[in-house]
Design a protein around this motif. Sequence first.
Motif, PDB file in Angstrom:
ATOM      1  N   VAL A  74     -32.061   4.275  35.483  1.00  0.00           N
ATOM      2  CA  VAL A  74     -32.363   3.910  34.108  1.00  0.00           C
ATOM      3  C   VAL A  74     -32.264   2.389  33.986  1.00  0.00           C
ATOM      4  O   VAL A  74     -31.201   1.809  34.217  1.00  0.00           O
ATOM      5  CB  VAL A  74     -31.388   4.589  33.121  1.00  0.00           C
ATOM      6  N   LEU A  75     -33.368   1.764  33.653  1.00  0.00           N
ATOM      7  CA  LEU A  75     -33.402   0.316  33.479  1.00  0.00           C
ATOM      8  C   LEU A  75     -33.437   0.002  31.994  1.00  0.00           C
ATOM      9  O   LEU A  75     -34.435   0.242  31.323  1.00  0.00           O
ATOM     10  CB  LEU A  75     -34.623  -0.282  34.189  1.00  0.00           C
ATOM     11  N   ASP A  76     -32.337  -0.517  31.480  1.00  0.00           N
ATOM     12  CA  ASP A  76     -32.227  -0.833  30.054  1.00  0.00           C
ATOM     13  C   ASP A  76     -32.586  -2.306  29.864  1.00  0.00           C
ATOM     14  O   ASP A  76     -31.834  -3.183  30.297  1.00  0.00           O
ATOM     15  CB  ASP A  76     -30.793  -0.565  29.582  1.00  0.00           C
ATOM     16  N   PRO A  77     -33.715  -2.615  29.238  1.00  0.00           N
ATOM     17  CA  PRO A  77     -34.112  -4.022  29.080  1.00  0.00           C
ATOM     18  C   PRO A  77     -33.119  -4.833  28.260  1.00  0.00           C
ATOM     19  O   PRO A  77     -33.069  -6.059  28.375  1.00  0.00           O
ATOM     20  CB  PRO A  77     -35.478  -3.923  28.380  1.00  0.00           C
ATOM     21  N   ARG A  78     -32.304  -4.167  27.451  1.00  0.00           N
ATOM     22  CA  ARG A  78     -31.308  -4.890  26.668  1.00  0.00           C
ATOM     23  C   ARG A  78     -30.246  -5.529  27.560  1.00  0.00           C
ATOM     24  O   ARG A  78     -29.619  -6.516  27.189  1.00  0.00           O
ATOM     25  CB  ARG A  78     -30.639  -3.941  25.669  1.00  0.00           C
ATOM     26  N   VAL A 100     -23.867  -4.902  29.579  1.00  0.00           N
ATOM     27  CA  VAL A 100     -24.000  -3.451  29.593  1.00  0.00           C
ATOM     28  C   VAL A 100     -24.169  -2.957  28.162  1.00  0.00           C
ATOM     29  O   VAL A 100     -23.762  -3.618  27.205  1.00  0.00           O
ATOM     30  CB  VAL A 100     -22.774  -2.762  30.233  1.00  0.00           C
ATOM     31  N   VAL A 101     -24.783  -1.792  28.044  1.00  0.00           N
ATOM     32  CA  VAL A 101     -24.934  -1.123  26.748  1.00  0.00           C
ATOM     33  C   VAL A 101     -24.404   0.297  26.900  1.00  0.00           C
ATOM     34  O   VAL A 101     -25.000   1.111  27.606  1.00  0.00           O
ATOM     35  CB  VAL A 101     -26.405  -1.091  26.296  1.00  0.00           C
TER      36      VAL A 101
END
Length: 331
Positions: A74-78, A100-101
Motif C-alpha cells: 500500500v503506497l500512501d501518497p500522504r 506515517v498515517v
Amino acid sequence: MHGADGRASDSGGSSGGEQPPLSARDALALDAAKLAHGRGLSQQRIAEALHVSRPQVSKLLATARAKGFVRTLVLDPRESDRALTQGLRERFGLGDVRLVVPAGRGPADLDHALGVGAAEMLDAAGALEEAALAVWWSSAVRATLESALGRLRVRPGSLVVLGGQERADGPDPAFDAFAARTAFPVHRGPAASVHASLAARIAREEEADARAHEALAREAGVLLFGAEAADPRALARPDLLTHEERAQIREHSVGRVCGRFLDADGRIVAPTLSQRTAGPTLTDLRRRGRTVLVAGGAEQVAVIRAALARRYAHHLVTDLATARQLLADEG
C-alpha cells in the motif's frame, strides 16, 4: 513460470539451481495471481483464460497467497509529502524524516504506524548490519521492534536496552514477552533508571555489569528512543521525587526523552532528578552518530519540537498531523 516482469521462463527448472522446480499447481496459481493482480481480470475472465472453472480460480488465488507469491503493498501518497519532509529537515537539521498515517485513530494504531515507519527507516539506512541497536523502551519503540523483526532485511547483532522498560507498577510485561521470543541477544539495563541519590547512581555505574552494559551501548550503531508525557507518576519510582522536583515538572515540563524531563526549549527540568537518572544524557544524544526519535500524536508535539530544536535526534519518524503541527508552530 513467469518472471516479475510477466515474461515467460522455464517452469521446469530452478533458477540457477537455487530453488526447486514449481509444481504444476503452483505455476497455475502464479498465472492466476498475475492475471488477477497484474491485469485486474475478474475471476470469470481468469477461468476462461486458464481453461479452469471459476471455483478453481478462487482456490488458485488462495494458494498463491498461502505460498507467498502475492504481497500487498500500500503506497500512501500522504506519506511522501516532499515539501513537508524537506521543511522539517531544514528547520531542525534532520538527516532523514519518515512520515506515517495511521489506519485507525487509537493509540495502538499510531504506535503500529510509527513502528512500521521506523523499521523501514532502519532498513533503508542499512546501519544495523552486525551492529547493536540501543533503545530507550517506549510503546512506539516496542512497536518498532515488533515490526522490525518481520520487515528488516538486515537484523541487528543485538539489542541493548538503556532504560524505560520499568514502570510504576513493575517491569513492562511487553518487554519480557519481546525478549523471550527474539532470536538475537537482548541486553537489559542492569538497574532502575532513577536512583535515590547521585552517589548511588555513580556507585552503581562503577559496578562491572553496569560498565559492560555501557560499553555495549557505546558500540551501538543506532539509538532509538521515543517521547513521553510529563507525568512523574509514570516513573518506576515516583516516590523518589522531591516535592520541589514534582513542582518543577508540573510547572515547566512538556515531556520526557530518555528519562529526562524537558521544558519547551528543550532544557532540563528538575536538574537534581536528571543527575540521579541513569542512561544517556542529553549531551550524549547530541554527540551520537545516529539517533532516531520515533514519536507522534497531538500530546507529544511540544516535547518532540523541544527535542528536535536542541538536536537530540538526528532522524525523525512521526505521523503526518504531528509533522504539520511542528512546522505550523514554528511559522
